[in-house]
Motif scaffolding. Sequence first.
Motif, short mmCIF file in Angstrom:
data_model
loop_
_atom_site.label_atom_id
_atom_site.label_comp_id
_atom_site.label_asym_id
_atom_site.label_seq_id
_atom_site.Cartn_x
_atom_site.Cartn_y
_atom_site.Cartn_z
N LEU A 69 0.94 -1.23 0.93
CA LEU A 69 0.33 0.44 -0.18
C LEU A 69 0.96 1.11 0.06
O LEU A 69 0.32 2.17 -0.73
CB LEU A 69 -1.38 -0.15 1.11
CG LEU A 69 -2.44 -0.59 1.25
CD1 LEU A 69 -2.97 -0.66 2.56
CD2 LEU A 69 -3.12 0.09 -0.13
N SER A 70 1.35 1.21 0.76
CA SER A 70 2.88 2.42 1.13
C SER A 70 3.14 2.39 -0.92
O SER A 70 3.20 3.47 -0.89
CB SER A 70 4.14 1.86 1.92
OG SER A 70 4.53 1.20 1.48
N ALA A 77 1.56 9.16 -5.26
CA ALA A 77 2.34 11.12 -5.12
C ALA A 77 3.11 11.40 -6.54
O ALA A 77 3.58 12.70 -6.78
CB ALA A 77 3.17 11.05 -3.96
N TYR A 78 4.34 10.59 -7.23
CA TYR A 78 4.99 10.80 -8.34
C TYR A 78 4.58 11.50 -9.48
O TYR A 78 5.32 12.36 -10.21
CB TYR A 78 5.75 9.48 -8.38
CG TYR A 78 6.86 9.45 -9.19
CD1 TYR A 78 8.46 9.93 -9.47
CD2 TYR A 78 5.86 8.69 -10.98
CE1 TYR A 78 8.34 10.08 -10.43
CE2 TYR A 78 7.03 7.91 -12.22
CZ TYR A 78 8.49 8.93 -11.71
OH TYR A 78 9.54 9.38 -12.79
N MET A 93 2.04 11.23 0.24
CA MET A 93 3.38 11.52 0.90
C MET A 93 3.66 11.19 1.87
O MET A 93 3.97 10.22 2.46
CB MET A 93 4.30 12.00 0.15
CG MET A 93 5.24 12.80 -1.44
SD MET A 93 6.27 11.65 -1.48
CE MET A 93 7.19 11.28 0.22
N SER A 94 2.62 11.44 2.79
CA SER A 94 2.23 11.99 4.10
C SER A 94 1.68 10.01 4.34
O SER A 94 2.36 9.44 5.68
CB SER A 94 1.03 12.47 4.90
OG SER A 94 1.84 13.70 4.13
N ILE A 95 0.91 10.09 3.16
CA ILE A 95 0.03 8.03 4.03
C ILE A 95 1.19 7.78 3.74
O ILE A 95 1.57 6.26 4.49
CB ILE A 95 -1.10 7.77 3.08
CG1 ILE A 95 -2.46 8.78 3.18
CG2 ILE A 95 -1.38 6.52 3.04
CD1 ILE A 95 -2.75 8.57 2.42
N ALA A 96 1.95 7.47 2.41
CA ALA A 96 3.35 6.95 2.39
C ALA A 96 4.01 6.26 3.78
O ALA A 96 4.69 5.43 4.22
CB ALA A 96 4.03 6.72 1.45
N VAL A 97 4.37 7.85 4.53
CA VAL A 97 5.14 7.62 5.14
C VAL A 97 4.33 7.21 7.19
O VAL A 97 5.38 6.72 7.73
CB VAL A 97 5.33 9.24 5.72
CG1 VAL A 97 6.02 9.48 7.41
CG2 VAL A 97 6.48 9.84 4.96
N ILE A 98 3.32 7.11 7.11
CA ILE A 98 3.03 6.70 7.73
C ILE A 98 2.15 4.94 7.90
O ILE A 98 3.13 4.49 8.61
CB ILE A 98 1.17 7.15 7.69
CG1 ILE A 98 1.12 9.05 8.38
CG2 ILE A 98 -0.14 6.46 8.73
CD1 ILE A 98 -0.29 9.72 8.15
N LEU A 99 2.86 5.11 6.52
CA LEU A 99 2.30 3.20 5.59
C LEU A 99 3.65 3.01 6.41
O LEU A 99 4.22 1.35 6.89
CB LEU A 99 1.81 2.97 4.66
CG LEU A 99 0.35 3.20 4.80
CD1 LEU A 99 -0.30 3.36 3.07
CD2 LEU A 99 -0.15 2.39 5.28
N GLY A 100 4.86 3.52 6.37
CA GLY A 100 6.39 3.24 6.32
C GLY A 100 6.76 3.24 8.07
O GLY A 100 7.36 1.97 8.35
N LEU A 148 11.47 9.66 2.67
CA LEU A 148 10.49 9.71 2.45
C LEU A 148 10.19 10.97 3.39
O LEU A 148 9.01 11.91 2.68
CB LEU A 148 9.27 8.69 2.56
CG LEU A 148 9.12 7.81 2.13
CD1 LEU A 148 8.22 6.72 3.29
CD2 LEU A 148 8.63 8.04 0.33
N ILE A 149 9.88 11.24 4.18
CA ILE A 149 10.41 12.97 5.04
C ILE A 149 10.99 14.00 4.71
O ILE A 149 10.51 14.81 4.54
CB ILE A 149 10.75 12.42 6.68
CG1 ILE A 149 9.30 11.04 7.72
CG2 ILE A 149 10.49 13.68 7.20
CD1 ILE A 149 10.17 10.61 8.39
N ILE A 150 12.31 13.36 4.07
CA ILE A 150 12.65 14.89 3.43
C ILE A 150 11.91 15.28 2.35
O ILE A 150 12.29 16.14 1.88
CB ILE A 150 14.18 14.17 2.95
CG1 ILE A 150 15.20 14.16 4.45
CG2 ILE A 150 15.27 15.17 1.84
CD1 ILE A 150 16.57 13.12 4.13
#
Length: 193
Positions: A69-70, A77-78, A93-100, A148-150
Amino acid sequence: MEEKFAYIEGAEQPISMHPKKFALWLFMVTVVMIFAALTSAYIVRQSEGNWLEFTLPDIFYYTSGIVILSSIFLHWAYVSAKKDELVQVRLGMSIAVILGILFLIGQWYSWVALVDKDVYFVGNPAGSFLYVFTGLHALHLISGVIFLIIVLISSFRYKVHSQSMTPMEMCVTYWHFLGGLWLYLFMFLQLNH
């Protein structure tokens, strides 16, 4: 004396890659070599006997779904960044960070589940290999979450858009690589435990 200069149509362009992308690919190749060596060592050691048989924690299935999912949200996002849809970039990106981060928490709980099954880092090599695989992958995933955060922060500073895609492309490449690596490890462990 008149010199004649010939125009060559379709002259070959040299193969080039952004230096940071090249460094990322070299790093990923070394990670592949490390995990290839570890999986080879696992098979060799398993064939020697004295191997603890146990079922993998169910949470590995959930973490596998989380990493898939991430990757989907990061890819969204890309694609959004290529279209300059910055709200979708930030959301994906925010959802990917949370899932990571959820994946990392899931890895911790998988270790708790292993301890509940009396599978420890010290003791039988079957457990040791499992902790090394998951721990080493988690270490790389921490670097991926930081990446991801950066890129997420860069998107809020309007530095990620269709004219500036290199950091985003590198982030997506690395994250998909980490996701693929986890799926490989999970399937390898399913087939060889």
